[in-house]
Design a protein around this motif. Structure first.
Motif, PDB file in Angstrom:
ATOM      1  N   GLU A 252       0.814  -1.218   0.000  1.00  0.00           N
ATOM      2  CA  GLU A 252       0.000   0.000   0.000  1.00  0.00           C
ATOM      3  C   GLU A 252       0.849   1.269   0.000  1.00  0.00           C
ATOM      4  OE1 GLU A 252      -3.048  -0.126   3.068  1.00  0.00           O
ATOM      5  OE2 GLU A 252      -2.656  -2.278   3.303  1.00  0.00           O
ATOM      6  N   VAL A 253       2.156   1.097   0.211  1.00  0.00           N
ATOM      7  CA  VAL A 253       3.049   2.258   0.352  1.00  0.00           C
ATOM      8  C   VAL A 253       3.533   2.729  -1.015  1.00  0.00           C
ATOM      9  CG1 VAL A 253       5.185   3.119   1.361  1.00  0.00           C
ATOM     10  CG2 VAL A 253       3.770   1.479   2.627  1.00  0.00           C
ATOM     11  N   SER A 254       3.509   4.048  -1.217  1.00  0.00           N
ATOM     12  CA  SER A 254       4.035   4.641  -2.451  1.00  0.00           C
ATOM     13  C   SER A 254       5.353   5.372  -2.213  1.00  0.00           C
ATOM     14  CB  SER A 254       3.008   5.632  -3.021  1.00  0.00           C
ATOM     15  OG  SER A 254       3.559   6.320  -4.120  1.00  0.00           O
ATOM     16  N   ARG A 255       5.451   6.052  -1.069  1.00  0.00           N
ATOM     17  CA  ARG A 255       6.622   6.892  -0.817  1.00  0.00           C
ATOM     18  C   ARG A 255       6.806   7.074   0.684  1.00  0.00           C
ATOM     19  NH1 ARG A 255       7.744  12.738  -0.981  1.00  0.00           N
ATOM     20  NH2 ARG A 255       9.676  13.141  -2.133  1.00  0.00           N
ATOM     21  N   VAL A 256       8.088   7.097   1.103  1.00  0.00           N
ATOM     22  CA  VAL A 256       8.416   7.314   2.512  1.00  0.00           C
ATOM     23  C   VAL A 256       9.410   8.464   2.589  1.00  0.00           C
ATOM     24  CG1 VAL A 256       9.423   6.328   4.601  1.00  0.00           C
ATOM     25  CG2 VAL A 256       8.031   4.886   3.094  1.00  0.00           C
ATOM     26  N   ASP A 257       9.060   9.461   3.416  1.00  0.00           N
ATOM     27  CA  ASP A 257       9.948  10.611   3.619  1.00  0.00           C
ATOM     28  C   ASP A 257      10.565  10.486   5.009  1.00  0.00           C
ATOM     29  OD1 ASP A 257      11.232  13.026   3.880  1.00  0.00           O
ATOM     30  OD2 ASP A 257       9.622  14.192   2.973  1.00  0.00           O
ATOM     31  N   ALA A 258      11.887  10.227   5.040  1.00  0.00           N
ATOM     32  CA  ALA A 258      12.573  10.001   6.316  1.00  0.00           C
ATOM     33  C   ALA A 258      13.327  11.230   6.797  1.00  0.00           C
ATOM     34  CB  ALA A 258      13.541   8.833   6.171  1.00  0.00           C
ATOM     35  N   ARG A 259      12.960  12.410   6.326  1.00  0.00           N
ATOM     36  CA  ARG A 259      13.694  13.625   6.694  1.00  0.00           C
ATOM     37  C   ARG A 259      13.184  14.244   7.990  1.00  0.00           C
ATOM     38  NH1 ARG A 259      13.123  16.863   1.132  1.00  0.00           N
ATOM     39  NH2 ARG A 259      11.037  15.929   1.364  1.00  0.00           N
TER      40      ARG A 259
END
Length: 279
Positions: A252-259
């Motif tokens: 279900e995940v499209s993008r992860v922002d780890a900032r």
């Protein structure tokens, strides 16, 4: 009147006995005495011998050249050997065929080597003569590690090259960044790829932007934005969140922002779909 004369004589000692097998201690005859005497008596003979030696030494290169000329002949065939992925054996043989008909001895092997190594896929070429009229060429290709910026390839040694057929490399990761930082991108990609394997995740690519920001892409299409600072820490934070929250919902995940300093922001595929304009 007889007078008796008594003459005293001294006895001469006999010669000392010679030892059997003993060598005479007398002067050894000079075996070359006669030759030395002749040379000393005739100085021009010495001059003649010296001149002869000089002439023989001077004529040696000429004699060798004449022998090689007599033995020389044309190159009749060129054999190309190697394991090829991007290069074509036929194309290499056609390129090497330019030396067929040339002199077997006079042809410069270093020139052939240098010309073949200008081909994008060729890492090295070893050329040798095989008597009586054949050349053998061993080709070693570059081993591509990944696709690089602008449709090029980067080799395992970190060399960026641009063949006409980069697709011949097959399925490889995609790396991108400034050319002068290619080795840094490769090192970071290897580190991340090795860690991802341990969590059942596949590595697809890594991009280093000109401003210094990193973006990781997994083989399932998920992008992980890592930014410019504390890249290693942010990558580890993504791994932690994946283990605790995302492993069961990865599809279900499209993008992860780890900032973020205390977590990550997740963009779901449903969010992307709902945000798309309806026709």
């Amino acid at each position: 009147m007889l007078t008796t004369l008594l003459v005293r004589t001294r006895s001469v000692p006999p010669d000392p006995p010679k030892r059997r097998g003993a060598t005479s201690l007398g002067p050894e005859p000079d075996r070359f005495g006669l030759l030395k005497a002749v040379l000393a008596a005739v100085p021009w003979l010495q001059v003649g011998i010296g001149v002869t030696v000089v002439l023989l030494a001077a004529m040696m290169p000429w004699a060798v050249d004449r022998v090689l000329t007599a033995m020389d002949q044309q190159i009749m065939a060129v054999d190309v050997r190697g394991e090829f992925v991007g290069e074509s054996r036929v194309a290499l043989e056609r390129a090497a065929g330019a030396w067929v008909g040339e002199s077997y001895f006079a042809t410069d092997l270093e020139e052939i080597k240098a010309e073949l190594e200008q081909r994008p896929w060729v890492a090295s070429a070893a050329v040798r003569r095989v008597w009586p009229g054949r050349l053998e060429i061993d080709i070693r290709e570059k081993k591509p590690l990944a696709y690089w910026t602008n449709g090029r390839l980067v080799s395992r040694s970190g060399e960026v090259f641009a063949p006409r057929n980069p697709e011949a490399a097959g399925r490889l990761p995609h790396l991108a960044g400034p050319d002068e930082r290619v080795r840094e991108v490769i090192a970071m990609a290897r580190t991340m790829s090795e860690q991802l394997v341990g969590y059942g995740l596949g590595f697809q690519g890594l991009t280093l932007e000109d401003r210094g920001a990193w973006t990781l892409k997994l083989n399932n299409g998920i992008e992980v934005v890592l930014g410019r600072d504390q890249v290693d820490t942010r990558f580890q934070r993504f791994i932690t969140v994946y283990e605790n929250r995302l492993a069961s919902r990865l599809d279900e995940v499209s993008r992860v922002d780890a900032r973020y300093s205390n977590g990550v922001a997740v963009q779901w595929k449903t969010d992307v779909a709902s945000a798309a304009p309806k026709s």
